[in-house]
Design a protein around this motif. Structure first.
Motif, PDB file in Angstrom:
ATOM      1  N   TYR A 139       1.009  -1.235  -0.128  1.00 37.48           N
ATOM      2  CA  TYR A 139      -0.356  -0.132  -0.068  1.00 37.48           C
ATOM      3  C   TYR A 139       0.910   1.006  -0.070  1.00 37.48           C
ATOM      4  O   TYR A 139       0.738   2.271  -1.547  1.00 37.48           O
ATOM      5  N   VAL A 140       2.411   1.153   1.217  1.00 37.49           N
ATOM      6  CA  VAL A 140       2.550   2.389   0.946  1.00 37.49           C
ATOM      7  C   VAL A 140       3.427   2.652  -0.317  1.00 37.49           C
ATOM      8  O   VAL A 140       4.025   3.562  -1.067  1.00 37.49           O
ATOM      9  N   THR A 141       3.595   1.631  -0.828  1.00 35.36           N
ATOM     10  CA  THR A 141       4.772   2.213  -2.138  1.00 35.36           C
ATOM     11  C   THR A 141       3.870   2.726  -3.430  1.00 35.36           C
ATOM     12  O   THR A 141       4.099   3.153  -4.421  1.00 35.36           O
ATOM     13  N   ALA A 142       2.063   1.425  -3.732  1.00 38.19           N
ATOM     14  CA  ALA A 142       1.830   2.631  -4.103  1.00 38.19           C
ATOM     15  C   ALA A 142       1.483   3.632  -4.247  1.00 38.19           C
ATOM     16  O   ALA A 142       1.177   4.880  -5.100  1.00 38.19           O
ATOM     17  N   LEU A 143       1.652   3.841  -2.546  1.00 36.20           N
ATOM     18  CA  LEU A 143       0.955   5.622  -2.537  1.00 36.20           C
ATOM     19  C   LEU A 143       2.515   6.472  -2.778  1.00 36.20           C
ATOM     20  O   LEU A 143       2.365   7.921  -3.356  1.00 36.20           O
ATOM     21  N   LYS A 144       3.205   5.821  -3.150  1.00 38.42           N
ATOM     22  CA  LYS A 144       4.638   6.433  -2.889  1.00 38.42           C
ATOM     23  C   LYS A 144       5.102   7.038  -4.750  1.00 38.42           C
ATOM     24  O   LYS A 144       5.246   8.005  -5.246  1.00 38.42           O
ATOM     25  N   LEU A 145       3.947   6.166  -5.539  1.00 35.34           N
ATOM     26  CA  LEU A 145       4.325   6.599  -6.410  1.00 35.34           C
ATOM     27  C   LEU A 145       3.506   6.906  -7.211  1.00 35.34           C
ATOM     28  O   LEU A 145       3.745   8.332  -7.817  1.00 35.34           O
ATOM     29  N   LEU A 146       2.100   7.004  -6.252  1.00 34.64           N
ATOM     30  CA  LEU A 146       1.446   8.249  -7.314  1.00 34.64           C
ATOM     31  C   LEU A 146       1.487   9.862  -6.699  1.00 34.64           C
ATOM     32  O   LEU A 146       0.782  10.765  -7.121  1.00 34.64           O
ATOM     33  N   SER A 147       2.581   9.735  -5.721  1.00 32.75           N
ATOM     34  CA  SER A 147       2.771  11.109  -4.745  1.00 32.75           C
ATOM     35  C   SER A 147       3.725  11.616  -6.120  1.00 32.75           C
ATOM     36  O   SER A 147       3.954  12.828  -5.696  1.00 32.75           O
ATOM     37  N   LYS A 148       4.668  10.327  -6.958  1.00 36.04           N
ATOM     38  CA  LYS A 148       5.757  11.317  -7.713  1.00 36.04           C
ATOM     39  C   LYS A 148       5.649  12.832  -8.390  1.00 36.04           C
ATOM     40  O   LYS A 148       5.528  13.399  -8.958  1.00 36.04           O
ATOM     41  N   THR A 149       4.299  12.542  -8.973  1.00 31.47           N
ATOM     42  CA  THR A 149       3.390  13.568  -9.673  1.00 31.47           C
ATOM     43  C   THR A 149       2.544  14.346  -9.212  1.00 31.47           C
ATOM     44  O   THR A 149       1.657  15.590  -9.980  1.00 31.47           O
ATOM     45  N   CYS A 150       2.229  14.981  -7.838  1.00 32.33           N
ATOM     46  CA  CYS A 150       1.321  15.105  -7.328  1.00 32.33           C
ATOM     47  C   CYS A 150       2.488  16.975  -6.437  1.00 32.33           C
ATOM     48  O   CYS A 150       1.832  17.977  -6.542  1.00 32.33           O
TER      49      CYS A 150
END
Length: 270
Positions: A115-126
């Motif tokens: 779950y944290v890995t998915a959040l980190k990937l999504l945050s890259k373009t935020c």
């Protein structure tokens, strides 16, 4: 390195956002491949040729649409990458990226690490910049499935992203250990045996393994499912096993001592 794995061919399926994401992912893999193979030390023309060679059919079709001021630009990997960026519109849609981030909850069967890995990937373009870890921490608190762990996180003072992840991991380990323990107990559970009661101090000899071995004390129980009972032995160990309410004879017939006590007395007196 000769054995560096090149990226797969660029796939341009889906809408414009999906294609842009696919290009950005391929671009990163291409740079990693250049470093792993040592080609990043070569001239730009070599890198440009490798890019066109690896990008695949769909990517090559895009390359064919580019217009260059001179032939030198065709051999400049920096120019090629810039043109691909412009074609796919890699400038991120921050609003959409943050929407996807805020809507991402933990899925069933997904570990906290996943779950944290998915959040980190999504945050890259935020474009969270220095607040990235704080926003990931908040998303963990709001998005995890376990409400009990969420309450614990909300009560924790000075909660950081790392501390939140650690608390969630401890809960996962505890839940896994409890599940394994319950399964092992369930696998080893069985009817209480008279032999075990006798070993704990119950009076009388151990139950016989067959009616013939037990002698005249064996009588057929009135309920067909009871098979056989040793009346003499039941009468001797009643006080030891009655609190359990159940016991097993030598033939593994599960009996209720409380219900059979009157029957035992009647048969024993005959």
């Amino acid at each position: 390195m000769e054995h560096a794995r090149p990226p797969s061919e660029l796939s341009l399926e889906g809408n414009s956002v999906s294609r842009a994401d696919a290009w950005k992912r391929w671009r990163k893999q291409f740079h990693l491949s250049l470093k792993a193979s040592g080609v990043h030390k070569e001239e730009g023309s070599v890198q440009a040729s490798l890019l066109i060679n690896l990008i695949g059919t769909e990517g090559f079709d895009v390359y064919e649409t580019f217009k260059f001021s001179n032939d030198t630009e065709k051999d400049d990997v920096t120019v090629l990458l810039k043109k691909f960026d412009e074609y796919f519109g890699v400038k991120p849609n921050v609003t959409l990226a943050r929407y996807n981030f805020y809507m991402r909850n933990q899925e069933g069967g997904e570990s906290i690490d996943q779950y944290v890995t998915a959040l980190k990937l999504l945050s890259k373009t935020c474009e969270f910049k220095t607040l990235e870890e704080e926003f990931i921490r908040d998303r963990i608190v709001c998005g995890i499935k376990n409400t009990i762990v969420r309450d614990r996180l909300l009560r924790t003072d000075d909660l950081t992203m790392d501390k939140a992840i650690k608390i969630c991991k401890v809960d996962e380990v505890s839940a896994d250990s409890s599940r394994v323990l319950q399964e092992s107990r369930g696998a080893s559970a069985g009817p209480v045996r008279v032999d075990a009661v006798g070993a704990r101090g119950g009076a009388g000899p151990r139950a016989a393994r067959s009616p013939a071995a037990c002698g005249p004390g064996w009588r057929e129980a009135p309920a067909a499912s009871f098979q056989f009972i040793c009346v003499q032995y039941l009468s001797q160990v009643r006080r030891s096993v009655c609190y359990l309410g159940r016991l097993s004879c030598g033939l593994s017939a599960v009996l209720c001592v409380s219900k059979l006590w009157s029957f035992c007395k009647n048969v024993s007196s005959t």
